[in-house]
Design a protein around this motif. Structure first.
Motif, mmCIF file in Angstrom:
data_model
loop_
_atom_site.group_PDB
_atom_site.id
_atom_site.type_symbol
_atom_site.label_atom_id
_atom_site.label_comp_id
_atom_site.label_asym_id
_atom_site.label_seq_id
_atom_site.Cartn_x
_atom_site.Cartn_y
_atom_site.Cartn_z
ATOM 1 N N GLU A 110 0.832 -1.206 0.000
ATOM 2 C CA GLU A 110 0.000 0.000 0.000
ATOM 3 C C GLU A 110 0.863 1.251 0.000
ATOM 4 O OE1 GLU A 110 -2.543 -0.297 3.375
ATOM 5 O OE2 GLU A 110 -3.867 -1.805 2.480
ATOM 6 N N VAL A 111 1.878 1.261 0.859
ATOM 7 C CA VAL A 111 2.765 2.424 0.946
ATOM 8 C C VAL A 111 3.509 2.632 -0.373
ATOM 9 C CG1 VAL A 111 4.817 3.358 2.082
ATOM 10 C CG2 VAL A 111 3.026 2.278 3.445
ATOM 11 N N LEU A 112 3.987 1.548 -0.968
ATOM 12 C CA LEU A 112 4.708 1.655 -2.242
ATOM 13 C C LEU A 112 3.802 2.215 -3.331
ATOM 14 C CD1 LEU A 112 7.250 1.114 -3.904
ATOM 15 C CD2 LEU A 112 6.426 -1.226 -4.284
ATOM 16 N N ALA A 113 2.557 1.764 -3.377
ATOM 17 C CA ALA A 113 1.619 2.254 -4.387
ATOM 18 C C ALA A 113 1.330 3.741 -4.191
ATOM 19 C CB ALA A 113 0.316 1.455 -4.320
ATOM 20 N N ILE A 114 1.165 4.155 -2.933
ATOM 21 C CA ILE A 114 0.889 5.571 -2.649
ATOM 22 C C ILE A 114 2.075 6.434 -3.071
ATOM 23 C CG2 ILE A 114 0.565 7.249 -0.792
ATOM 24 C CD1 ILE A 114 -1.073 5.059 0.663
ATOM 25 N N ILE A 115 3.288 5.981 -2.745
ATOM 26 C CA ILE A 115 4.471 6.745 -3.128
ATOM 27 C C ILE A 115 4.590 6.830 -4.648
ATOM 28 C CG2 ILE A 115 7.006 6.780 -3.088
ATOM 29 C CD1 ILE A 115 6.846 5.499 -0.307
ATOM 30 N N ALA A 116 4.339 5.713 -5.326
ATOM 31 C CA ALA A 116 4.476 5.685 -6.787
ATOM 32 C C ALA A 116 3.518 6.661 -7.462
ATOM 33 C CB ALA A 116 4.231 4.266 -7.298
ATOM 34 N N TYR A 117 2.253 6.689 -7.005
ATOM 35 C CA TYR A 117 1.247 7.520 -7.672
ATOM 36 C C TYR A 117 1.213 8.963 -7.170
ATOM 37 C CZ TYR A 117 -0.889 3.528 -10.081
ATOM 38 O OH TYR A 117 -1.124 2.458 -10.911
ATOM 39 N N HIS A 118 1.650 9.195 -5.924
ATOM 40 C CA HIS A 118 1.509 10.530 -5.339
ATOM 41 C C HIS A 118 2.833 11.275 -5.191
ATOM 42 C CE1 HIS A 118 -2.791 10.246 -4.056
ATOM 43 N NE2 HIS A 118 -2.529 8.945 -4.083
ATOM 44 N N GLN A 119 3.944 10.696 -5.568
ATOM 45 C CA GLN A 119 5.234 11.332 -5.352
ATOM 46 C C GLN A 119 5.327 12.698 -6.016
ATOM 47 O OE1 GLN A 119 8.556 9.249 -7.470
ATOM 48 N NE2 GLN A 119 6.930 7.897 -8.201
ATOM 49 N N VAL A 121 5.810 12.712 -1.943
ATOM 50 C CA VAL A 121 4.822 12.592 -0.874
ATOM 51 C C VAL A 121 5.544 12.433 0.456
ATOM 52 C CG1 VAL A 121 4.657 10.087 -1.169
ATOM 53 C CG2 VAL A 121 2.737 11.322 -0.161
ATOM 54 N N THR A 122 4.979 12.965 1.518
ATOM 55 C CA THR A 122 5.586 12.849 2.842
ATOM 56 C C THR A 122 4.957 11.690 3.600
ATOM 57 O OG1 THR A 122 3.995 14.308 3.956
ATOM 58 C CG2 THR A 122 5.917 15.339 2.904
ATOM 59 N N ARG A 123 5.601 11.301 4.686
ATOM 60 C CA ARG A 123 5.064 10.208 5.506
ATOM 61 C C ARG A 123 3.685 10.575 6.055
ATOM 62 N NH1 ARG A 123 8.389 7.353 10.467
ATOM 63 N NH2 ARG A 123 6.670 6.153 11.359
ATOM 64 N N ALA A 124 3.513 11.833 6.480
ATOM 65 C CA ALA A 124 2.216 12.260 7.013
ATOM 66 C C ALA A 124 1.131 12.163 5.941
ATOM 67 C CB ALA A 124 2.313 13.687 7.539
ATOM 68 N N GLU A 125 1.478 12.503 4.696
ATOM 69 C CA GLU A 125 0.501 12.421 3.603
ATOM 70 C C GLU A 125 0.154 10.969 3.294
ATOM 71 O OE1 GLU A 125 1.900 16.547 1.343
ATOM 72 O OE2 GLU A 125 2.783 14.608 0.787
ATOM 73 N N ILE A 126 1.141 10.081 3.407
ATOM 74 C CA ILE A 126 0.878 8.649 3.216
ATOM 75 C C ILE A 126 -0.104 8.155 4.270
ATOM 76 C CG2 ILE A 126 1.895 6.335 3.318
ATOM 77 C CD1 ILE A 126 4.497 7.572 2.235
ATOM 78 N N GLU A 127 0.125 8.554 5.513
ATOM 79 C CA GLU A 127 -0.742 8.123 6.610
ATOM 80 C C GLU A 127 -2.139 8.701 6.454
ATOM 81 O OE1 GLU A 127 1.465 9.371 10.017
ATOM 82 O OE2 GLU A 127 2.755 7.582 10.014
ATOM 83 N N GLY A 131 -5.047 6.208 6.255
ATOM 84 C CA GLY A 131 -5.891 6.263 7.433
ATOM 85 C C GLY A 131 -5.294 5.584 8.650
ATOM 86 N N VAL A 132 -4.057 5.145 8.547
ATOM 87 C CA VAL A 132 -3.359 4.504 9.661
ATOM 88 C C VAL A 132 -1.912 4.976 9.667
ATOM 89 C CG1 VAL A 132 -4.802 2.430 9.679
ATOM 90 C CG2 VAL A 132 -2.745 2.487 8.256
ATOM 91 N N GLN A 133 -1.243 4.781 10.802
ATOM 92 C CA GLN A 133 0.154 5.156 10.892
ATOM 93 C C GLN A 133 1.023 4.201 10.071
ATOM 94 O OE1 GLN A 133 1.253 5.388 15.047
ATOM 95 N NE2 GLN A 133 0.691 7.541 15.154
ATOM 96 N N THR A 134 2.116 4.742 9.565
ATOM 97 C CA THR A 134 3.070 3.941 8.797
ATOM 98 C C THR A 134 4.335 3.757 9.626
ATOM 99 O OG1 THR A 134 2.235 4.806 6.694
ATOM 100 C CG2 THR A 134 4.438 3.826 6.684
#
Length: 238
Positions: A110-119, A121-127, A131-134
């Motif tokens: 999930e984190v990898l997909a978010i980084i790939a599409y949203h880069q 991106v910060t850790r706070a934006e990923i969380e 909806g959960v802490q990383t």
């Protein structure tokens, strides 16, 4: 009546064309050898430094790619670099290494997909998206795999670190560039999205620019020390 000077001129022209052909063939051979000898994708800039300046490296690589297309080994483009890879339809005959990397956890995917599409991106934006802490461990796994990297520092309070994917990420997943990431229809076809998704659901177009954005500052040596990537004094930690 045939002018002998015309014959001499024609022979000289043919000789020049032959020399040009041989020079271009030699440039192809050099480019092919450089990619074959490297375990990592080789950039066009690296190849350009080793062949005659008047040759267009991208044109040469595209020609080689076409030549290798029907073979068991293909020449593939990875961002602005090139690598030899087993033809996709023959991957089943390649014996897998017994020490194959274990599968990523669902959280890491999930984190990898978010980084790939949203880069970027910060850790706070990923969380915020998940909806959960990383956990730091999840990011460590992705960085150890060589798929995620620190890009810079966001110009906002706290100066959070921005994250992005790497060339190794593209190479591993068989992508030439980020725009080749699957869209909604492709993800649904692969069973990765359910048929019933919110009407306003959309997949962002990933940034194609590897350069820092206007709201990012480059990471300094002090930042690297703070992130634990460098020991105090600038020596890399093993």
């Amino acid at each position: 009546m045939i002018d002998p000077d015309d014959d001499i001129g024609a022979e000289q022209g043919e000789g020049a064309e032959s020399q040009d052909f041989q020079a271009e063939l030699e440039a192809e051979r050099i480019a092919e050898a450089l990619v074959f000898a490297s375990a990592q994708p080789v950039s066009e800039a690296f190849i350009a430094d080793r062949i005659a300046k008047h040759f267009n490296v991208h044109t040469i690589m595209l020609r080689l790619k076409e030549q290798y297309a029907p073979r068991g080994v293909n020449l593939v483009q990875v961002d602005d670099a090139w690598a030899f890879r087993t033809a996709a339809d023959l991957s089943f005959v390649i014996r897998r290494d017994e020490n194959e990397t274990k599968k990523l956890s669902r959280a890491a995917l999930e984190v990898l997909a978010i980084i790939a599409y949203h880069q970027p991106v910060t850790r706070a934006e990923i969380e915020d998206i998940r909806g959960v802490q990383t956990s730091r461990g999840t990011l460590d796994v992705l960085m150890e795999a060589g798929w995620v990297r620190f890009r810079g520092r966001r110009r906002t309070p706290g100066r959070p670190v921005t994250l992005g994917t790497t060339r190794d990420f593209l190479d591993h997943f068989g992508l030439e560039e980020l725009r080749d990431l699957p869209g909604i229809e492709e993800l649904k076809g692969a069973g990765l999205l359910s048929g019933r998704i919110p009407a306003n659901f959309n997949i962002p177009s990933p940034s194609m620019n590897d350069e820092l954005t206007e709201d990012e500052d480059p990471i300094t040596q002090m930042d690297l020390e703070e992130l634990g990537l460098l020991a105090p004094g600038g020596a890399s930690e093993d």
